[in-house]
Design a protein around this motif. Structure first.
Motif, mmCIF file in Angstrom:
data_model
loop_
_atom_site.group_PDB
_atom_site.id
_atom_site.type_symbol
_atom_site.label_atom_id
_atom_site.label_comp_id
_atom_site.label_asym_id
_atom_site.label_seq_id
_atom_site.Cartn_x
_atom_site.Cartn_y
_atom_site.Cartn_z
ATOM 1 N N SER A 3 1.969 -2.195 -7.320
ATOM 2 C CA SER A 3 1.723 -2.175 -5.871
ATOM 3 C C SER A 3 2.756 -2.951 -5.074
ATOM 4 O O SER A 3 2.438 -3.607 -4.076
ATOM 5 C CB SER A 3 0.316 -2.721 -5.566
ATOM 6 O OG SER A 3 -0.671 -1.898 -6.167
ATOM 7 N N ASN A 4 4.017 -2.855 -5.492
ATOM 8 C CA ASN A 4 5.112 -3.414 -4.707
ATOM 9 C C ASN A 4 5.681 -2.314 -3.820
ATOM 10 O O ASN A 4 5.899 -1.192 -4.276
ATOM 11 C CB ASN A 4 6.188 -3.972 -5.637
ATOM 12 C CG ASN A 4 5.649 -5.075 -6.532
ATOM 13 O OD1 ASN A 4 5.359 -6.161 -6.063
ATOM 14 N ND2 ASN A 4 5.493 -4.785 -7.825
ATOM 15 N N ALA A 5 5.923 -2.618 -2.540
ATOM 16 C CA ALA A 5 6.375 -1.588 -1.601
ATOM 17 C C ALA A 5 7.223 -2.207 -0.501
ATOM 18 O O ALA A 5 6.838 -3.227 0.085
ATOM 19 C CB ALA A 5 5.179 -0.864 -0.990
ATOM 20 N N ASN B 97 4.018 1.515 -7.802
ATOM 21 C CA ASN B 97 5.047 0.962 -6.931
ATOM 22 C C ASN B 97 5.635 2.057 -6.046
ATOM 23 O O ASN B 97 5.610 3.235 -6.403
ATOM 24 C CB ASN B 97 6.143 0.312 -7.780
ATOM 25 C CG ASN B 97 5.583 -0.796 -8.635
ATOM 26 O OD1 ASN B 97 5.268 -1.874 -8.143
ATOM 27 N ND2 ASN B 97 5.447 -0.548 -9.938
ATOM 28 N N SER B 98 6.183 1.687 -4.891
ATOM 29 C CA SER B 98 6.605 2.710 -3.937
ATOM 30 C C SER B 98 7.821 3.498 -4.418
ATOM 31 O O SER B 98 7.981 4.667 -4.054
ATOM 32 C CB SER B 98 6.903 2.089 -2.571
ATOM 33 O OG SER B 98 8.049 1.249 -2.611
ATOM 34 N N ASN C 204 4.393 6.246 -4.926
ATOM 35 C CA ASN C 204 3.495 6.273 -3.768
ATOM 36 C C ASN C 204 2.613 5.030 -3.815
ATOM 37 O O ASN C 204 1.780 4.880 -4.692
ATOM 38 C CB ASN C 204 2.627 7.525 -3.774
ATOM 39 C CG ASN C 204 1.796 7.661 -2.515
ATOM 40 O OD1 ASN C 204 1.688 6.742 -1.712
ATOM 41 N ND2 ASN C 204 1.186 8.826 -2.336
ATOM 42 N N CYS C 205 2.849 4.130 -2.877
ATOM 43 C CA CYS C 205 2.046 2.910 -2.793
ATOM 44 C C CYS C 205 1.393 2.873 -1.423
ATOM 45 O O CYS C 205 2.032 2.554 -0.420
ATOM 46 C CB CYS C 205 2.913 1.675 -3.009
ATOM 47 S SG CYS C 205 1.996 0.104 -2.949
ATOM 48 N N ASN D 2 3.846 10.034 -12.580
ATOM 49 C CA ASN D 2 4.835 9.614 -11.587
ATOM 50 C C ASN D 2 5.239 10.801 -10.710
ATOM 51 O O ASN D 2 5.238 11.950 -11.152
ATOM 52 C CB ASN D 2 6.050 9.024 -12.305
ATOM 53 C CG ASN D 2 5.674 7.804 -13.121
ATOM 54 O OD1 ASN D 2 5.424 6.737 -12.585
ATOM 55 N ND2 ASN D 2 5.614 7.961 -14.448
ATOM 56 N N THR D 3 5.603 10.521 -9.455
ATOM 57 C CA THR D 3 5.909 11.609 -8.528
ATOM 58 C C THR D 3 7.279 12.220 -8.765
ATOM 59 O O THR D 3 7.567 13.304 -8.267
ATOM 60 C CB THR D 3 5.816 11.129 -7.070
ATOM 61 O OG1 THR D 3 6.817 10.133 -6.834
ATOM 62 C CG2 THR D 3 4.441 10.547 -6.760
#
Length: 336
Positions: free
Chosen positions: A160-162, A192-193, A218-219, A260-261
Motif C-alpha cells: 500500500s505504498n503510493a 503498491n501503486s 492499483n493502490c 498484478n495489472t
C-alpha cells in the motif's frame, strides 16, 4: 530511558600464555542497549549509539527522517504488531523514513509507515532487514540505490505504498545504480501503486527466493505500471554515458506473481540471462511471462535481440497472453 549494558570481552590477539604468565589482549568494551518509548528518547539514543549497540523501539514513535548509524541494531522490543515508527513529520522528496547510508546494521521487528518518500532507503552495504512491515509511504516502500550492495532482506512485507501519480511507488525498488549481492528471501510486495519489484538501471544482479508480488498497480485508485517482477536492463541514468544495455543475471527461485495489472514476470529490456526456477504466475493482466526475443527500448532508439531467459519448472494460469519468444522453457507444461 532504560539502559542495559552488556560487557563484551574482545581480545584482538587473544589470551597468550607464555612461560607461565597470561598476557591479555585488547581491553573490554561495553555494548549498550537503549530502549526508546518517545521521540525525544529515540533522538537521544541515535545520537549516542555506536557500532555494536542496540536501540529497542517500544510502542509507537513518531519521527522525522532517521539516519541509521553504522553497525547498530534497531528493532522492535516486542514485535512489528506493537512497535512502530510513523514518519508523519517528514515532507518533500527528501522526506525518507529510515535512511541507511552506512554499513552493517540490522533493522528488525518493526512497522514502518507514513514517509513522504521511501519508507526505507539504502545506499550502504552489508545491512540486514528482517521481519518488517513497510506501508503507506509516498514512494517505494524499500529502495536500494547508488551502490547499495550485499544487503539481505528477509520477510519484509511492503504494501500500500503510493505516490501522487502512481508511477514511482514500488514495493521494492532495487534500481538506479544499486550494487552487487543484494538478496531477498520470503519478501512480499502487495497492492503498491506501481510495480512489485523494479530493477530499473540496477548495476548488480539480484537474487529472489520465495518472494511474492500480489495485486500491484492499483493502490486505492492510484494506478501505475503494475508489473510483478520488473527486471529492467537499460541504464540511461549514468552521468557522462549514453544510454546502454546493462546485462545482469538475476535469479528467481520459487517466486510468485499473482493478480498484478501488468505482467507477472517482465523482461523490461533485460539483456542478461535471467533464471526463473519453480516460479508461479497467476492471472496477471498483461501476461504471466513477458519475455520477447527482440525489442526497441525507447532510451536506445534501436532494435535489440535479447539473451534468452531460462524458465524451468514454472507454472502459468489465467491472465493475458504470454510472450516466451525470448526464453528457453523446460519442465513447465503450463507455461505456453
Amino acid at each position: 530511558m532504560k539502559k542495559i549494558k552488556n560487557l563484551c570481552l574482545i581480545a584482538a590477539l587473544g589470551a597468550i600464555v607464555t612461560g607461565g604468565s597470561l598476557l591479555q589482549g585488547a581491553p573490554a568494551y561495553a555494548a549498550t542497549t537503549y530502549t526508546a518509548t518517545t521521540t525525544a528518547e529515540l533522538t537521544s539514543d541515535l545520537g549516542k549509539a555506536t557500532k555494536g549497540d542496540t536501540i529497542l523501539i517500544s510502542g509507537t514513535i513518531k519521527s522525522g527522517t532517521i539516519n541509521v548509524p553504522a553497525g547498530i541494531t534497531l528493532k522492535g522490543k516486542t514485535g512489528k504488531n506493537t512497535d512502530k515508527l510513523v514518519f508523519s513529520s517528514t515532507s518533500g522528496n527528501s522526506g525518507k523514513g529510515l535512511s541507511i547510508k552506512t554499513n552493517g546494521s540490522t533493522i528488525q521487528n518493526l512497522d514502518i509507515s507514513g514517509a513522504a518518500d521511501n519508507g526505507i532507503y539504502i545506499e550502504g552495504s552489508g545491512n540486514n532487514l528482517t521481519d518488517l512491515d513497510v506501508h503507506n509511504n509516498k514512494d517505494a516502500g524499500v529502495q536500494l540505490s547508488n551502490g547499495a550492495a550485499n544487503n539481505i532482506l528477509t520477510r519484509v512485507y511492503s504494501y500500500s505504498n503510493a505516490d501522487a501519480t502512481g508511477e514511482n511507488a514500488d514495493g521494492f525498488a532495487i534500481k538506479l545504480h544499486s550494487g552487487v549481492g543484494n538478496e531477498l528471501y520470503y519478501c512480499t510486495a502487495e497492492g503498491n501503486s506501481d510495480d512489485g519489484y523494479d530493477l530499473y538501471a540496477a548495476h548488480g544482479a539480484v537474487k529472489f527466493d520465495h518472494c511474492k508480488a500480489i495485486n500491484n498497480g492499483n493502490c486505492g485508485g492510484i494506478k501505475g505500471d503494475g508489473n510483478g517482477f520488473k527486471l529492467g536492463g537499460v541504464d540511461n541514468k549514468t552521468p557522462g554515458q549514453a544510454a546502454h544495455l546493462d546485462p545482469l543475471k538475476h535469479v528467481l527461485t520459487n517466486c510468485t506473481a499473482t493478480g498484478n495489472t501488468g505482467a507477472g514476470f517482465d523482461r523490461n529490456n533485460q539483456n542478461g540471462v535471467v533464471t526463473m526456477t519453480g516460479c508461479t504466475a497467476i492471472n496477471n493482466a498483461l501476461g504471466n511471462y513477458k519475455w520477447p526475443l527482440t525489442g526497441k527500448p525507447s532510451a536506445l532508439g534501436y532494435q535489440v535481440t535479447f539473451a534468452k531467459a531460462i524458465i524451468d519448472n514454472c507454472t502459468s494460469s489465467g491472465g493475458g497472453k504470454n510472450d516466451l519468444s525470448g526464453a528457453t522453457v523446460t519442465n513447465s507444461p503450463t507455461v505456453k
